[in-house]
Design a protein around this motif. Structure first.
Motif, short mmCIF file in Angstrom:
data_model
loop_
_atom_site.label_atom_id
_atom_site.label_comp_id
_atom_site.label_asym_id
_atom_site.label_seq_id
_atom_site.Cartn_x
_atom_site.Cartn_y
_atom_site.Cartn_z
N GLY A 161 73.89 61.29 17.72
CA GLY A 161 73.73 60.30 16.65
C GLY A 161 75.00 60.09 15.86
N ASP A 274 62.48 51.17 3.60
CA ASP A 274 61.09 50.74 3.77
C ASP A 274 60.26 51.94 4.15
OD1 ASP A 274 61.11 47.70 3.64
OD2 ASP A 274 62.76 48.10 5.01
N GLY A 276 58.19 54.35 6.25
CA GLY A 276 58.22 54.67 7.67
C GLY A 276 57.73 56.09 7.89
N ILE A 277 57.80 56.54 9.14
CA ILE A 277 57.35 57.89 9.50
C ILE A 277 58.46 58.55 10.31
CG2 ILE A 277 55.65 59.24 10.78
CD1 ILE A 277 53.70 56.81 10.29
N PHE A 278 59.02 59.64 9.78
CA PHE A 278 60.17 60.26 10.43
C PHE A 278 60.34 61.66 9.86
CE2 PHE A 278 64.99 60.56 10.75
CZ PHE A 278 64.98 60.80 12.11
N GLN A 287 66.14 51.87 7.68
CA GLN A 287 65.84 51.60 9.09
C GLN A 287 65.98 50.10 9.34
OE1 GLN A 287 61.51 52.01 9.80
NE2 GLN A 287 61.25 52.32 7.60
N ASN A 288 66.09 49.73 10.63
CA ASN A 288 66.16 48.30 10.93
C ASN A 288 64.75 47.75 11.19
OD1 ASN A 288 65.44 48.94 13.54
ND2 ASN A 288 67.45 48.52 14.43
N GLU A 289 64.65 46.47 11.54
CA GLU A 289 63.33 45.84 11.73
C GLU A 289 62.55 46.48 12.86
OE1 GLU A 289 66.16 43.46 12.93
OE2 GLU A 289 66.70 44.38 11.02
N GLU A 290 63.28 47.13 13.78
CA GLU A 290 62.63 47.77 14.92
C GLU A 290 62.18 49.19 14.61
OE1 GLU A 290 62.72 47.30 18.74
OE2 GLU A 290 62.21 45.30 18.05
N GLY A 291 62.48 49.67 13.40
CA GLY A 291 62.11 51.04 13.06
C GLY A 291 63.12 52.07 13.55
N GLN A 292 64.30 51.60 14.01
CA GLN A 292 65.35 52.57 14.36
C GLN A 292 65.96 53.04 13.04
OE1 GLN A 292 65.38 53.33 17.40
NE2 GLN A 292 64.63 51.53 18.47
N ILE A 293 66.14 54.36 12.93
CA ILE A 293 66.67 54.93 11.69
C ILE A 293 68.14 54.52 11.56
CG2 ILE A 293 67.07 57.08 10.42
CD1 ILE A 293 64.05 56.27 10.87
N PHE B 56 64.46 55.31 21.04
CA PHE B 56 64.40 55.55 19.60
C PHE B 56 65.72 56.18 19.16
CE2 PHE B 56 62.71 58.25 15.93
CZ PHE B 56 62.62 57.18 15.05
N SER B 57 66.13 55.86 17.94
CA SER B 57 67.40 56.37 17.43
C SER B 57 67.44 57.89 17.33
CB SER B 57 67.68 55.77 16.05
OG SER B 57 66.56 55.98 15.20
N ASP B 58 66.28 58.52 17.08
CA ASP B 58 66.25 59.96 16.82
C ASP B 58 65.10 60.64 17.56
OD1 ASP B 58 68.22 60.45 14.27
OD2 ASP B 58 67.34 58.45 14.26
N GLU B 71 69.89 56.48 24.06
CA GLU B 71 71.11 55.92 23.44
C GLU B 71 71.65 54.76 24.27
OE1 GLU B 71 74.15 58.92 22.71
OE2 GLU B 71 72.72 60.14 21.56
N LEU B 104 56.34 57.41 16.53
CA LEU B 104 55.37 56.74 15.68
C LEU B 104 55.99 55.65 14.81
CD1 LEU B 104 52.43 56.67 14.92
CD2 LEU B 104 52.79 58.62 13.40
N ASN B 105 57.23 55.87 14.35
CA ASN B 105 57.82 54.88 13.44
C ASN B 105 57.97 53.51 14.11
OD1 ASN B 105 58.80 54.44 10.75
ND2 ASN B 105 60.84 54.15 11.64
N THR B 106 58.19 53.51 15.43
CA THR B 106 58.34 52.24 16.14
C THR B 106 57.04 51.43 16.07
OG1 THR B 106 59.78 53.46 17.63
CG2 THR B 106 59.17 51.24 18.30
N PHE B 108 54.57 51.93 13.77
CA PHE B 108 54.28 51.69 12.35
C PHE B 108 55.06 50.48 11.84
CE2 PHE B 108 54.92 52.62 7.83
CZ PHE B 108 53.61 52.87 7.43
N ARG B 109 56.33 50.41 12.23
CA ARG B 109 57.21 49.35 11.74
C ARG B 109 56.86 48.00 12.37
NH1 ARG B 109 60.14 47.71 7.63
NH2 ARG B 109 62.24 47.04 8.17
N ASP B 131 55.48 62.58 18.27
CA ASP B 131 55.52 63.08 16.89
C ASP B 131 54.24 62.78 16.11
OD1 ASP B 131 56.12 60.36 16.78
OD2 ASP B 131 57.57 60.54 15.15
#
Lengths: 395, 256
Positions: A161, A274, A276-278, A287-293, B56-58, B71, B104-106, B108-109, B131
């Motif tokens: 990351g 916004d 979110g769940i992380f 995060q962006n609109e796609e939920g990527q942190i 997912f980013s993470d 990635e 889950l965040n994907t 949820f968002r 998760d």
């Protein structure tokens, strides 16, 4: 709290199945020992005799006069052993780990203060210690890396990351998943899955309990305002907690606005994030609109985190606390200001709270009182501040 | 509500006395067109179900191979909306059941109701959310069930004392994570004893392609890391390579 581990809609236990038994075991152990007077007696004894508590509540007279507004007190967490509030939480969690029979401690660290506190207490109790730290942060905080290694900890660089705090948390969680039987994950902020946000807050609330009693002794009354910096939010929740029921006390969190909230380079989670769940919790995240942190930025490695603890999310949503963004430039100026005005060099994280207080104090009246939580000392930041000001202190 | 075809396919495997073969690839690793071709190649080579990883980013629960694929897919511009569009194209060519493995965040968002409606429209019949443990399953349960999508439950070697509870409310199959276990047999036996649903084990193919008798007790096998790595190495040739790999694993499983 609506149910165990929830602060309104925030919090929860959004973690992989692999760690659920460990999280439940931790919750059960915490429920048991948090009702045990002997546990708290040992915690308090270590806080006093090892960490140097109670920390001072210092009347910043010159700053008060200079700003011309309310009376300003500094809660001096920077005077604790290891130089920050982090040790309060580490002492509590290590006492718990010891009672649970865990032999290996892992932790994430951003600025390195939590890593140093963890390595310190592991040395004291003879526990194996591994600290996960983003490679970017290792570069920014070499001194703290050296301190951790000197204290006998293994520091593992995390390259994935952005190589910062969130990636260190990811890697610590992965490591915990793979070593669940032997390992205790010592989270450094009031974040992550339940029971961490509650447990970390309980180990940090000593800040507001002391401050309340100390101010009562000096002034015979409550403060009008408490200001603290917020990354994950452990020193802030500690500084706020005992004042939450006192509705006359305004609670203000200072979050890192980096180069400015209008740029992409900031870590102002409440201002720009916004829900979110992380990282095990429902809260606010950048995060962006796609939920990527989102990759985040701050001059302060300790505030460089894309989320905020769930109890802060709820304090914000319910309007009990407010959160203001503070830029790198404002924080550096505040660090210099406190150094020259009071002879106290704050950590760059804590300087964010000082900057917010500098804005607020002149708007308050002379008979009002503000407490600033000075969460840590600035020695670790000297190289970076010098660099920021274009001064070379290396050669 | 129409019957979920994941159930139908797994029931058929059971009736035929064979184990299901379920390859996993990261969607968008190499671009949508390549993912689409790989899915079709695997569907034509003996795969029973397909799992597509949503980058997912993470990805906190993934091993480095899948982290890197995630990635690459994000760097290539992969989005959930794009994956749904790709699924629409895949559905014109194959009816193999597809599941999405995602964080889950994907969901949820994107909006929980909107997400599961898109799943139904595009023929996605299951989600695997690493998760979201048993304790938080209500987060998406009502929305998933309203659209006939299975939310798959995971069990791991660290699930001692929880397997029966998890299996009791699981849908479709139980996904048994065996990463880090030298001998997964006793864990998988324990899972099977506590579950009436099929048990799908994540296993490295290298363990049994040369010794099919060593396939541990389970109702199906999920292949991930080796396949993801193969796709990375063979880039443009990866549809053919993935097809050959799946065919070889299928053949080895049939020898058992």
């Amino acid at each position: 709290m609506s149910k165990a581990g929830r602060f309104g809609e925030f919090g929860g236990q959004y973690v992989p199945e692999t760690v659920m038994n460990a999280v439940n075991e931790l919750e059960a152990a915490y429920n048991k020992y948090s009702r045990d007077p002997e546990f708290w007696a040992e915690y308090r004894r270590l806080c006093c005799e090892y960490a140097g508590r109670p920390s001072l509540l210092y009347y910043a007279e010159k700053m008060t006069k200079d700003l011309g507004g309310c009376k300003i007190y500094l809660k001096r967490e920077d005077l604790n052993h290891t130089g920050a509030h982090k040790i309060n939480n580490v002492l509590g969690q290590i006492l718990l780990a010891k009672r649970m029979g865990k032999k290996r401690i892992i932790a994430e660290t951003g600025a390195g203060q939590h890593g140093v506190a963890t390595a310190t207490v592991c040395a004291l109790f003879g526990l194996e210690c591994e600290i996960f730290m983003g490679v970017e942060d290792i570069e920014r905080q070499r001194l703290n890396v050296y301190r951790m290694e000197l204290l006998g900890a293994k520091v593992t660089g995390v390259e994935s990351g952005t190589g910062t705090l969130k990636d260190a948390v990811n890697e610590a969680m992965r490591n915990w998943c793979m070593n669940i039987d032997t390992t205790f994950y010592l989270i450094g902020s009031a974040m992550g899955p339940h029971p961490y946000p509650t447990m970390v807050r309980d180990f940090q609330k000593i800040i507001s309990e002391e401050a309340k009693a100390q101010l009562m002794e000096k002034e015979g009354r409550l403060p009008d305002c408490v200001v603290a910096c917020v990354g994950g939010g452990s020193n802030a929740i500690g500084a706020f907690y005992d004042f939450i029921p006192d509705e006359s006390v305004r609670l203000v969190g200072a979050e890192a606005a980096g180069k400015g909230v209008e740029t992409a380079l900031h870590a102002a989670t409440v201002a720009k994030g916004d829900v979110g769940i992380f990282h095990g919790m429902k809260s606010y995240f950048l995060q962006n609109e796609e939920g990527q942190i989102a990759p985040v930025y701050s001059i302060s490695a300790g505030l460089d985190y894309p989320g905020v603890g769930p109890e802060h999310a709820n304090l914000y949503k319910t309007g009990r606390a407010s959160y203001v963004p503070v830029t790198d430039e404002e924080a550096v100026c505040a660090l210099e200001y406190l150094s020259r005005t009071e002879g106290i060099i704050p950590a760059i994280e804590s300087a964010h709270a000082v900057a917010a207080a500098k804005q607020l104090a002149p708007t308050m009246s002379l008979d009002e009182i503000m407490i600033i939580c000075l969460s840590g000392r600035g020695d670790k930041d000297m190289q970076q501040i010098a660099k920021y000001r274009g001064v070379n202190i290396n050669d | 509500m129409t019957k979920n075809r994941i159930d139908a396919v797994l029931a058929q495997c059971r009736a035929e006395g064979r184990k299901a073969l379920i390859p996993y690839i990261t969607a968008g690793d190499g671009g949508y067109a390549l993912t689409e071709e790989i899915v079709l190649a695997m569907a034509g080579s003996g795969a029973d179900l397909i799992v597509l990883g949503v980058p997912f980013s993470d990805p906190i629960a993934e091993a480095p191979t899948v982290q890197k694929a995630s990635e690459r897919a994000l760097a290539a511009g992969t989005t959930l909306a794009g994956i749904f569009e790709m699924m629409g194209r895949i559905r014109e060519k194959t009816d193999i059941p597809v599941l999405l493995m995602m964080y889950l965040n994907t969901i949820f968002r994107f909006g929980k109701e909107r997400f599961f409606s898109r799943c139904r429209e595009c023929g996605v019949e299951g989600v695997i959310v690493p998760d979201m443990p048993f304790e938080e399953k209500e987060e998406i349960r009502a929305e998933a069930e309203a659209c006939g999508v299975h939310s798959i439950s995971l069990v791991t070697a660290a699930s001692a004392g929880r397997i029966r509870m998890i299996a009791g409310e699981a849908r479709g199959f139980l996904y048994a994570v065996t990463a880090g276990l030298e001998k997964p047999s006793s864990f998988l036996e324990q899972v099977q004893e506590n579950a009436s649903l099929p048990v799908i084990a994540e296993l490295p193919a290298s363990d049994f392609t040369h010794a099919p008798e060593q396939i541990p007790p389970c109702d199906g096998i999920l292949l991930s890391n080796a396949l993801v790595e193969l796709i990375r190495q063979s880039s443009a040739d990866s549809p053919a390579a993935a097809g050959r790999f799946v065919k070889a694993v299928r053949a080895a499983m049939n020898l058992q």
